[in-house]
Every structure is written in structure tokens, then in C-alpha cells.
Design a protein around this motif. Structure first.
Motif, mmCIF file in Angstrom:
data_model
loop_
_atom_site.group_PDB
_atom_site.id
_atom_site.type_symbol
_atom_site.label_atom_id
_atom_site.label_comp_id
_atom_site.label_asym_id
_atom_site.label_seq_id
_atom_site.Cartn_x
_atom_site.Cartn_y
_atom_site.Cartn_z
ATOM 1 N N MET A 116 12.775 19.955 65.037
ATOM 2 C CA MET A 116 12.592 19.998 63.584
ATOM 3 C C MET A 116 12.597 21.443 63.078
ATOM 4 O O MET A 116 13.162 21.732 62.019
ATOM 5 C CB MET A 116 11.303 19.256 63.197
ATOM 6 C CG MET A 116 11.430 17.745 63.352
ATOM 7 S SD MET A 116 10.033 16.827 62.657
ATOM 8 C CE MET A 116 8.989 16.676 64.080
ATOM 9 N N LEU A 117 11.976 22.344 63.834
ATOM 10 C CA LEU A 117 12.003 23.762 63.453
ATOM 11 C C LEU A 117 13.441 24.284 63.413
ATOM 12 O O LEU A 117 13.827 25.020 62.514
ATOM 13 C CB LEU A 117 11.201 24.592 64.462
ATOM 14 C CG LEU A 117 9.740 24.885 64.151
ATOM 15 C CD1 LEU A 117 9.115 25.660 65.304
ATOM 16 C CD2 LEU A 117 9.573 25.652 62.845
ATOM 17 N N VAL B 39 16.806 17.155 55.933
ATOM 18 C CA VAL B 39 17.083 18.574 55.685
ATOM 19 C C VAL B 39 18.585 18.765 55.429
ATOM 20 O O VAL B 39 18.995 19.489 54.522
ATOM 21 C CB VAL B 39 16.600 19.440 56.876
ATOM 22 C CG1 VAL B 39 17.039 20.881 56.711
ATOM 23 C CG2 VAL B 39 15.078 19.372 56.994
ATOM 24 N N ARG B 40 19.408 18.079 56.214
ATOM 25 C CA ARG B 40 20.872 18.148 56.059
ATOM 26 C C ARG B 40 21.297 17.573 54.707
ATOM 27 O O ARG B 40 22.132 18.120 54.003
ATOM 28 C CB ARG B 40 21.486 17.353 57.220
ATOM 29 C CG ARG B 40 22.992 17.331 57.281
ATOM 30 C CD ARG B 40 23.410 16.563 58.533
ATOM 31 N NE ARG B 40 24.575 15.745 58.317
ATOM 32 C CZ ARG B 40 24.796 14.569 58.887
ATOM 33 N NH1 ARG B 40 23.905 14.062 59.722
ATOM 34 N NH2 ARG B 40 25.896 13.897 58.632
ATOM 35 N N LEU B 41 20.668 16.466 54.335
ATOM 36 C CA LEU B 41 20.988 15.785 53.079
ATOM 37 C C LEU B 41 20.589 16.639 51.883
ATOM 38 O O LEU B 41 21.312 16.704 50.885
ATOM 39 C CB LEU B 41 20.235 14.452 53.042
ATOM 40 C CG LEU B 41 20.669 13.398 52.026
ATOM 41 C CD1 LEU B 41 22.125 13.025 52.229
ATOM 42 C CD2 LEU B 41 19.790 12.165 52.163
ATOM 43 N N GLY B 42 19.441 17.314 52.000
ATOM 44 C CA GLY B 42 18.979 18.169 50.901
ATOM 45 C C GLY B 42 20.026 19.191 50.527
ATOM 46 O O GLY B 42 20.287 19.450 49.349
ATOM 47 N N VAL C 151 15.694 3.555 57.369
ATOM 48 C CA VAL C 151 15.837 4.770 56.556
ATOM 49 C C VAL C 151 16.905 5.676 57.153
ATOM 50 O O VAL C 151 17.777 6.196 56.453
ATOM 51 C CB VAL C 151 14.482 5.516 56.472
ATOM 52 C CG1 VAL C 151 14.665 6.915 55.906
ATOM 53 C CG2 VAL C 151 13.490 4.731 55.614
ATOM 54 N N LEU C 152 16.855 5.842 58.484
ATOM 55 C CA LEU C 152 17.786 6.739 59.166
ATOM 56 C C LEU C 152 19.231 6.293 58.961
ATOM 57 O O LEU C 152 20.103 7.108 58.649
ATOM 58 C CB LEU C 152 17.445 6.799 60.660
ATOM 59 C CG LEU C 152 18.302 7.723 61.530
ATOM 60 C CD1 LEU C 152 18.211 9.169 61.038
ATOM 61 C CD2 LEU C 152 17.876 7.646 63.003
ATOM 62 N N GLU C 153 19.488 4.994 59.128
ATOM 63 C CA GLU C 153 20.865 4.494 58.964
ATOM 64 C C GLU C 153 21.368 4.768 57.552
ATOM 65 O O GLU C 153 22.501 5.208 57.345
ATOM 66 C CB GLU C 153 20.908 2.983 59.258
ATOM 67 C CG GLU C 153 20.816 2.667 60.742
ATOM 68 C CD GLU C 153 20.603 1.171 60.997
ATOM 69 O OE1 GLU C 153 20.898 0.361 60.085
ATOM 70 O OE2 GLU C 153 20.139 0.823 62.100
ATOM 71 N N VAL D 113 15.156 11.458 61.472
ATOM 72 C CA VAL D 113 15.033 11.275 60.012
ATOM 73 C C VAL D 113 14.791 12.627 59.344
ATOM 74 O O VAL D 113 15.412 12.961 58.333
ATOM 75 C CB VAL D 113 13.888 10.285 59.668
ATOM 76 C CG1 VAL D 113 13.550 10.327 58.183
ATOM 77 C CG2 VAL D 113 14.279 8.877 60.075
ATOM 78 N N PHE D 114 13.894 13.407 59.930
ATOM 79 C CA PHE D 114 13.590 14.717 59.381
ATOM 80 C C PHE D 114 14.854 15.591 59.315
ATOM 81 O O PHE D 114 15.154 16.212 58.306
ATOM 82 C CB PHE D 114 12.519 15.396 60.242
ATOM 83 C CG PHE D 114 12.149 16.768 59.772
ATOM 84 C CD1 PHE D 114 11.163 16.947 58.824
ATOM 85 C CD2 PHE D 114 12.807 17.882 60.274
ATOM 86 C CE1 PHE D 114 10.830 18.214 58.373
ATOM 87 C CE2 PHE D 114 12.483 19.151 59.831
ATOM 88 C CZ PHE D 114 11.486 19.313 58.881
#
Length: 369
Positions: free
Chosen positions: A141-142, A99-102, A39-41, A94-95
């Protein structure tokens, strides 16, 4: 024994209690790691292409929608402590990329809606600090969330969770407290207009907790709290917060006492906040009276401050300005008749502890003489 009929005893060396659970946990960890790496890749590739301005197919957006619909952010954070260290690292990555992708996909609202609909999400992230094995991962993550305005706004809509984060900044573990301070710093200073509104609306409660950090016996906590406070108060975005802060006489007393710290570093950091009280042209009468009655002791103290900072021209200039303003300070109009600055002979406390005094009794929160 009545409970021994469940089959042959375990082989020697392999029958420690919980061995089966540990094996299952390791197996789950390995499966999660393998799937998460794939998923990460894929997500990192999509995020990189978006940032380069390239077209991406709908797969990343679909994944994001399904990831949120399946409540995976909460489920992964909730199970973080049961995963192996390497897997926790992958989950954190991944998290962060989600967030970056969103943001790149224009799906910020999707993530923000999820955070608002699922208050447990931020609660779990902050509670991650209660276990050293998950503290740094939850902190990362925060801080990923802190980069995004909408997520900072959603986080600050939960003042109890924010206050809980504040408590971790004085955690007994240096690693935990430092990481919590990093998260607090980013949440307050990345999107300043959002956090300024929050601080104005929650001023008393926030600073009741925050000023306790300034009065702790722990040097590291005290220093980090002072440093962050001066960053906030000296930033124009927080002008209204600063004006509220320097209007409180109890807060002035805290910083006057910090000027007397045994640590030169704490004294120096405290000076950066103290100077704002002195420079305020609209001092409330109680603040002005405390400064007026203690001005001789304050001037003597400031004259010795920063002896080890001979090359710091800005500090020398600030100190000179503050000393000049203190020397020129008069009593507030309503008290001029009966107010005189304390001197070594007039004040029993002058030679020893600072004991800022107002009319009559010391105000609430003043140190005892």
C-alpha cells in the motif's frame, strides 16, 4: 465454583479459550472479503476503462468520495491484523486500485487532502511493519502511494513517520527489512524532485539515521543501504544533496572504512560513493586533508580492489581515475607546511586499521586506531 452458572459447559474439543472470538473474526473476515471482492471487480473495471480512454459513469467517483468520507482507508489498515490472509490481500488490492482510480478520475487532490487531514493514515501503514503478518500488505500500500506525486509529498510532510520507516530497514526479519527498503526506494526515487527537496531540508537528521545503516554489522542491511545511497548521490536530481554529503568529513570516514570490508560486494558498493568524494573539484579542506594524509594507503587498497571484476571495464576505468586523482592530490593550502601523507613507517595505524586523521585529534566519528 462461583462463576459456573452461565449455562452448559462447551462441547468437548470446541471450548478452547477465544474460540468464540475466532469464529466471530472468521465470520467478519468472510463478510469483508465478499464485499471487498465485489468492490474490487467494479473498481478494476472502471480503472481499466479510464485507462483505455472510455467513458465511465459517476459510480466510481461517488464510491471514492464515500470511501474517503467514511474514513475507510484508516479503518481498514487499522484492522488489517485481525483479518485473514486472503482478506488482507483483497483489502490491499482495493486500496491500490482506489489510488490508481483517483488519478484517472482527477481526484488526486481528494486522496491527498485525506492523507494530510489524517496523519494517522501513513503512521498506521508504516507501523504495519511491526507485525510480520501485515508487513508485506502495508508495504504494497505504501508503494501504491509512492506512484503518486501528491501522496509522496503528503508522506514526506511527516518526517517522524518517514524516520520510523527508516528504522524498519534494519528489522531483524529479512522479509520486513527488505520490504521496508523497497518502500523507501520508491518513496525517494519515484518522484525525485519532491524527495530531493525533502532531503535538502532534513539533511542532518535523515543521514544521521541513514549512515547508521551503513555501519551496522548486518550484511544485507549494509548492502541495500549502500546501493540505494549510490543511486541517490549519482542522480542529477539530487545534485545539491550529493554536494552536501561529500562535504562532510565524517561521511568520508565511513566510506573509507567500508572500503576495507571483508565483503568484496560491500567494498565495491562503497567505492561507488567514495569515488564522488575524490572527484569533487571543490573539496572542503578537512575532506582534502583526510584524503591527502591517507592517500598512499588508499591507493594500495584500490589497486587490489575488484580483482574479481576483470571484465567490468567501467569499474576499471573509474578505479584508474580515482587512483590518479589521489596520487595527484596535494594538501589543502592552509596545511601544506606541516602535512605529509602517512606511510607505513610514519603511521602506527597504517599497517592495520584505517585511521583517517586530520590535524591534531581524530575528528568526531573517526574510528579508533
Amino acid at each position: 465454583g462461583g462463576g459456573g452458572g452461565r449455562g452448559a459447559p462447551p462441547p468437548a474439543g470446541g471450548g478452547a479459550p477465544g474460540h468464540g472470538r475466532e469464529g466471530l473474526q472468521r465470520s467478519i473476515s468472510e463478510d469483508v472479503q465478499k464485499n471487498m471482492r465485489l468492490v474490487l471487480e467494479s473498481l478494476e473495471d472502471a480503472a481499466d476503462r479510464i485507462e483505455r480512454g472510455d467513458q465511465v459513469d459517476g459510480t466510481a467517483g461517488d464510491f471514492l468520495t464515500h470511501f474517503i468520507a467514511a474514513d475507510l482507508p484508516v479503518r481498514l489498515v487499522a484492522s488489517l491484523g485481525d483479518l485473514a490472509f486472503e482478506v488482507r490481500k483483497v483489502v490491499t488490492s482495493v486500496f491500490s486500485v482506489i489510488v490508481r482510480l483517483g488519478s484517472g478520475l482527477g481526484a488526486d487532490h481528494q486522496i491527498q487532502d485525506y492523507a494530510r487531514r489524517t496523519p494517522r493514515f501513513f503512521h498506521l501503514l508504516v507501523e504495519g511493519y511491526s507485525r510480520e503478518k501485515t508487513a508485506t500488505h502495508c508495504g504494497m500500500m505504501l508503494r501504491s502511494c509512492a506512484r503518486h506525486r501528491q501522496l509522496v509529498a503528503a508522506f514526506l510532510e511527516q518526517p517522524l513517520v518517514f524516520n520510523r520507516l527508516l528504522t524498519f530497514t534494519s528489522h531483524g526479519s529479512f522479509d520486513v527489512s527488505s520490504d521496508a527498503f523497497s518502500s523507501l526506494h520508491d518513496l525517494l526515487l519515484t518522484h525525485k524532485d519532491v524527495s530531493a527537496t525533502f532531503l535538502e531540508g532534513n539533511f542532518q537528521e535523515f543521514f544521521r539515521l541513514y549512515n547508521a545503516l551503513l555501519q551496522t554489522d548486518d550484511y544485507v542491511t549494509q548492502r541495500q543501504a549502500l546501493k540505494l545511497l549510490s543511486e541517490i548521490l549519482l542522480d542529477r536530481t539530487f545534485m545539491r544533496v550529493m554536494l552536501m554529503y561529500i562535504g562532510e568529513e565524517q561521511f568520508l570516514q565511513i566510506h573509507m572504512n567500508l572500503l576495507r570490508s571483508d565483503s568484496k560486494v560491500i567494498q565495491f558498493e562503497a567505492f561507488h560513493v567514495f569515488k564522488i568524494f575524490v572527484a569533487n573539484p571543490q573539496k572542503p579542506p578537512k575532506v582534502q586533508l583526510i584524503l591527502y594524509r591517507n592517500k598512499e594507503k588508499l591507493v594500495r587498497l584500490l589497486e587490489t580492489l575488484g580483482a574479481n571484476r576483470q571484465d567490468d571495464k567501467q569499474f576499471a576505468e573509474d578505479r584508474s581515475t580515482v587512483i590518479g586523482k589521489l596520487q595527484a592530490l596535494e594538501a589543502p593550502p592552509s596545511t601544506k607546511k606541516d602535512s605529509t601523507p602517512t606511510s607505513a613507517s610514519a603511521s602506527p595505524a597504517a599497517a592495520g586499521s584505517f585511521s583517517p586523521t586530520t590535524e591534531g585529534e581524530p575528528p568526531k566519528g573517526a574510528p579508533e586506531a
